[in-house]
Design a protein around this motif. Sequence first.
Motif, PDB file in Angstrom:
ATOM      1  N   UNK A 153       0.978  -1.187   0.041  1.00  0.00           N
ATOM      2  CA  UNK A 153       0.036  -0.168   0.199  1.00  0.00           C
ATOM      3  C   UNK A 153       0.980   1.338  -0.087  1.00  0.00           C
ATOM      4  N   UNK A 154       1.790   1.359  -0.983  1.00  0.00           N
ATOM      5  CA  UNK A 154       2.534   2.488  -1.085  1.00  0.00           C
ATOM      6  C   UNK A 154       2.557   2.877  -2.550  1.00  0.00           C
ATOM      7  N   UNK A 155       2.790   4.074  -2.638  1.00  0.00           N
ATOM      8  CA  UNK A 155       2.760   4.912  -4.085  1.00  0.00           C
ATOM      9  C   UNK A 155       3.973   4.737  -4.859  1.00  0.00           C
ATOM     10  N   UNK A 156       3.499   4.378  -6.138  1.00  0.00           N
ATOM     11  CA  UNK A 156       4.700   3.941  -7.075  1.00  0.00           C
ATOM     12  C   UNK A 156       4.821   5.056  -8.122  1.00  0.00           C
ATOM     13  N   UNK A 157       6.061   5.221  -8.714  1.00  0.00           N
ATOM     14  CA  UNK A 157       6.429   6.286  -9.845  1.00  0.00           C
ATOM     15  C   UNK A 157       6.983   5.309 -10.839  1.00  0.00           C
ATOM     16  N   UNK A 158       5.989   5.314 -12.015  1.00  0.00           N
ATOM     17  CA  UNK A 158       6.634   4.691 -13.148  1.00  0.00           C
ATOM     18  C   UNK A 158       6.721   5.324 -14.433  1.00  0.00           C
ATOM     19  N   UNK A 159       7.190   4.739 -15.408  1.00  0.00           N
ATOM     20  CA  UNK A 159       7.190   5.318 -16.734  1.00  0.00           C
ATOM     21  C   UNK A 159       6.976   3.911 -17.905  1.00  0.00           C
ATOM     22  N   UNK A 160       7.083   4.119 -19.153  1.00  0.00           N
ATOM     23  CA  UNK A 160       7.060   3.426 -20.021  1.00  0.00           C
ATOM     24  C   UNK A 160       8.089   2.515 -20.003  1.00  0.00           C
ATOM     25  N   UNK A 161       8.156   1.078 -20.425  1.00  0.00           N
ATOM     26  CA  UNK A 161       9.322   0.170 -20.708  1.00  0.00           C
ATOM     27  C   UNK A 161      10.050   1.130 -21.597  1.00  0.00           C
ATOM     28  N   UNK A 162      11.536   0.906 -21.400  1.00  0.00           N
ATOM     29  CA  UNK A 162      12.418   1.548 -22.188  1.00  0.00           C
ATOM     30  C   UNK A 162      12.628   2.788 -22.222  1.00  0.00           C
ATOM     31  N   UNK A 163      12.150   3.481 -21.272  1.00  0.00           N
ATOM     32  CA  UNK A 163      12.349   4.888 -20.810  1.00  0.00           C
ATOM     33  C   UNK A 163      13.636   5.197 -20.239  1.00  0.00           C
ATOM     34  N   UNK A 164      13.970   6.323 -20.044  1.00  0.00           N
ATOM     35  CA  UNK A 164      15.383   6.593 -19.316  1.00  0.00           C
ATOM     36  C   UNK A 164      15.122   6.525 -17.969  1.00  0.00           C
ATOM     37  N   UNK A 165      15.765   5.541 -17.487  1.00  0.00           N
ATOM     38  CA  UNK A 165      15.793   5.427 -15.956  1.00  0.00           C
ATOM     39  C   UNK A 165      15.783   6.559 -14.982  1.00  0.00           C
ATOM     40  N   UNK A 166      16.868   7.316 -15.373  1.00  0.00           N
ATOM     41  CA  UNK A 166      17.116   8.738 -14.601  1.00  0.00           C
ATOM     42  C   UNK A 166      15.830   9.378 -14.419  1.00  0.00           C
ATOM     43  N   UNK A 167      15.130   9.570 -15.573  1.00  0.00           N
ATOM     44  CA  UNK A 167      14.019  10.376 -15.623  1.00  0.00           C
ATOM     45  C   UNK A 167      12.922   9.845 -14.595  1.00  0.00           C
ATOM     46  N   UNK A 168      12.929   8.587 -14.440  1.00  0.00           N
ATOM     47  CA  UNK A 168      12.120   7.869 -13.338  1.00  0.00           C
ATOM     48  C   UNK A 168      12.472   8.405 -11.898  1.00  0.00           C
ATOM     49  N   UNK A 169      13.710   8.325 -11.830  1.00  0.00           N
ATOM     50  CA  UNK A 169      14.461   8.693 -10.466  1.00  0.00           C
ATOM     51  C   UNK A 169      14.151  10.291 -10.297  1.00  0.00           C
ATOM     52  N   UNK A 170      14.356  10.874 -11.143  1.00  0.00           N
ATOM     53  CA  UNK A 170      14.117  12.598 -11.016  1.00  0.00           C
ATOM     54  C   UNK A 170      12.532  12.829 -10.944  1.00  0.00           C
ATOM     55  N   UNK A 171      11.472  12.122 -11.284  1.00  0.00           N
ATOM     56  CA  UNK A 171      10.039  12.215 -11.115  1.00  0.00           C
ATOM     57  C   UNK A 171       9.961  12.028  -9.629  1.00  0.00           C
ATOM     58  N   UNK A 172      10.414  10.785  -9.322  1.00  0.00           N
ATOM     59  CA  UNK A 172      10.249  10.151  -7.956  1.00  0.00           C
ATOM     60  C   UNK A 172      10.537  11.168  -7.073  1.00  0.00           C
ATOM     61  N   UNK A 173      11.842  11.504  -7.052  1.00  0.00           N
ATOM     62  CA  UNK A 173      12.615  12.394  -5.986  1.00  0.00           C
ATOM     63  C   UNK A 173      11.732  13.714  -5.947  1.00  0.00           C
ATOM     64  N   UNK A 174      11.313  14.164  -7.314  1.00  0.00           N
ATOM     65  CA  UNK A 174      10.930  15.608  -7.190  1.00  0.00           C
ATOM     66  C   UNK A 174       9.519  15.346  -6.382  1.00  0.00           C
ATOM     67  N   UNK A 175       8.722  14.610  -6.664  1.00  0.00           N
ATOM     68  CA  UNK A 175       7.452  14.261  -6.070  1.00  0.00           C
ATOM     69  C   UNK A 175       7.338  13.948  -4.700  1.00  0.00           C
ATOM     70  N   UNK A 176       8.688  13.444  -4.131  1.00  0.00           N
ATOM     71  CA  UNK A 176       8.702  12.997  -2.786  1.00  0.00           C
ATOM     72  C   UNK A 176       9.135  14.229  -2.058  1.00  0.00           C
ATOM     73  N   UNK A 177       9.788  15.005  -2.723  1.00  0.00           N
ATOM     74  CA  UNK A 177      10.156  16.348  -2.107  1.00  0.00           C
ATOM     75  C   UNK A 177       9.043  17.188  -1.846  1.00  0.00           C
ATOM     76  N   UNK A 178       7.986  17.333  -2.933  1.00  0.00           N
ATOM     77  CA  UNK A 178       6.708  18.054  -2.806  1.00  0.00           C
ATOM     78  C   UNK A 178       5.924  17.544  -2.051  1.00  0.00           C
ATOM     79  N   UNK A 179       5.795  16.222  -1.842  1.00  0.00           N
ATOM     80  CA  UNK A 179       4.664  15.610  -1.065  1.00  0.00           C
ATOM     81  C   UNK A 179       5.446  15.390   0.323  1.00  0.00           C
ATOM     82  N   UNK A 180       6.537  15.681   0.802  1.00  0.00           N
ATOM     83  CA  UNK A 180       7.383  15.371   2.066  1.00  0.00           C
ATOM     84  C   UNK A 180       7.217  13.837   2.611  1.00  0.00           C
TER      85      UNK A 180
END
Lengths: 298, 438
Positions: A153-180
């Motif tokens: 029961x936790x939130x997941x950040x994901x992109x399409x298969x084959x996309x840039x893994x660093x972009x997933x990391x970027x998104x996850x970190x940014x939203x975690x920051x915003x959501x504390x």
Amino acid sequence: MGLFGKLFAALKKTKDNVATKLRMLFSKNKLGDEFYDELEEILIGADVSVTMAEEVVEQVKAEAIDGRIKDGDFVTDLLKDIMQDILDEAPMPEINYPCVIMLVGVNGVGKTTTIGKLAHYFTAKKKSVTVAAADTFRAAASDQLSVWADRAKVRIVKHEEGSDPSAVVYDAVSSAKAKKTDVVIIDTAGRLHVKDNLMNELKKMNRVVEREYPEASFYKFLVLDATTGQNAVSQARAFDGAVDLDGIVLTKLDGTAKGGFVISLCGDLHIPVIFVGTGEKMEDIALFNSEEFVEAIL
Amino acid sequence: MALFGSLAERLNHIFSKLTKRGKLTELEIKTAMREVRIALLEADVNIKVAKDFIAKVSEKALGQEILQSLNPSQQVIKIVNEELIALMGSANAKLEVSPKPPTVILMCGLQGAGKTTLCGKLAVQLKKQGKKPLLVAGDIYRPAAIHQLQVVGGQAGTEVFERGTQSPVKTAKEAIEHAKRMGYDTVVLDTAGRLQIDETLMQELENIKKNVEVSETLLVVDAMTGQEAVNVAKTFNERLEVTGVILTKLDGDTRGGACLSIKAVTGKPIKFIGVGEKLTDLEPFYPDRMASRILGMGDVLSLIEKAQQAITEADAKKKEKKMRENTFTLSDYLEQFEMMKKMGGVSALMGMLPGAKLKVREEDIDEKKIERTRAIILSMTVAERENPSIINSSRKRRIAQGSGTQIQEINQLLRQFDQAKLLMKHMKNGKGKFKMPF
Ligand SMILES: Nc1nc2c(ncn2[C@@H]2O[C@H](COP(=O)(O)OP(=O)(O)OP(=O)(O)O)[C@@H](O)[C@H]2O)c(=O)[nH]1
Ligand SMILES: [Mg+2]
């Protein structure tokens, strides 16, 4: 059964074997070459690295010169002390929040499963958790993580298969920051440590976290399969060189393999073991305990 | 590991003072075998297996005449190597074919060994042989395992048969009916990874074998497995009568001694090895190559074969002629890069060279840098490639802009190219050793 209880039960049989073996060996052979060879083989049999096994045996020999060794049981205890001292050379870090945890490792060691377990571990501690599906390479990897995210029961950040893994990391970190969010756990694709391009990809993800979220504590854990042999040391060296590891997660200890190589990782590379995995369920994870680990090897 | 030097180096060290000829003495053999033992243990050969092996080899070596052409350490290596090869059996990449189709192949092994990817690899291989394979999803436990097989099947262009989380025994039976109806001649059953001590799950596999006629039971083992390999192989073989073994993840730097342990306890042939994540990365097993890998002497043979595949003979003749006539140009240089890429990149190649493993690090060979070099050459005109001496500073500025690089990098490349040409001249004259030109 408690978490380590389970591990104990699985390893108890071998434990008795070793103690009995040493006792017998001692009575028939005192402290000759054969005795030390046997000692070394017990350690190597638990996948302790060959050089580390030699070092430990040398230490036992040094004690023998002082004439302190009287019987097999003494040797067993001495071995335990020596190994535990080595394991304790790498102290476990304190986990501070907010934090980002990135799991790395070769293919199939248990990274994604461990993330499911960790998500559960932290939510049980009343922490908010986001998992990031940065394995965009392996078939159905993000689906696998989604199932775990649902279970824990936790939130997941994901992109399409084959996309840039660093972009997933970027998104996850940014939203975690915003959501504390307290804890972000990043899943990465399995990769063999000899592949420079894939190791570079990992470095890039590492940089994204460091750059985008410097205020969070950042832990990089290498996941190692207890069934692995001498190659584990090579894996640890390479991953440590690439992303500067903070710790080890040792999985599949519910099998009969011992994972003795971690002694070298603590002693030579000073990387502590943080968690152990003991099964395929969400609850099958525990903090590493050096005393119990050594107890289980011997 | 390479860290301690190869067995050859260590034996050379022991025997360095020994120049005499004649028979190997007992003491010499004993000393040498201590080193062999360490080499085997560092390669993850099981302790008991290593012991038996050394006892056998020592006996063989005792009193053997040292051959004229060899020094004592080479002699020991020769004997050890031959025994290793003999123990691992002959190359055997054939899959059993059932007289009454479909042929059923059952995959089994521990968690994370690489079974699902391997199903895809086998499908590709079977299709190449003109077969019509069907993949069957039997891992009903791991999250998204069925979907993973579907994606892999899609990549291989093979149908994947699945029945959700219904019992794998039932799914297997239905899959075979389906295969018969649809004219599939080979059925590959993927199964969940399991510990050999997991009674329930081991029974599940036994049940599959009781209910469908299986021609091949392939045990899939991670090449990085340590001492545990013996227990795993023993139990799987006892309970399921394994017919062959596949070693995976041999594209790493593991010495792969698990292979010897498995062979020793099961006696079953190793049929294939997995050497990468792509579905074409499946190779036959060659005992001689594995032997030198276990002894830490590098997979020189594989390297040679890869090189041969990448450079056709005609290509090679043409290059040789150019070198002879000293008309080697930047276009040829570029071609060499392309060839390297085909061979799996520089790091893959260097990984196979003995002793190169730890010395060659990313700092030394930067694949990125090679990519940039390529970009630079691609930004040159044909005339510039054929005759680099015409590249003046305004041309350099243009090339730098076109390739997104710096002028210094272009200067560096031109210098390197000159050096490479010089090197080739030397090689042609039989002087100097082959060296990568970067
Ligand atoms: N018995 C046991 N199995 C485990 C443990 N941890 C993971 N596994 C199993 O090991 C297999 C591989 O686990 P994954 O989590 O997919 O491994 P991964 O490292 O993410 O794999 P890739 O992403 O493919 O590199 C799965 O079948 C897991 O259920 C453990 O502690 N004990
Ligand atoms: Mg994964």
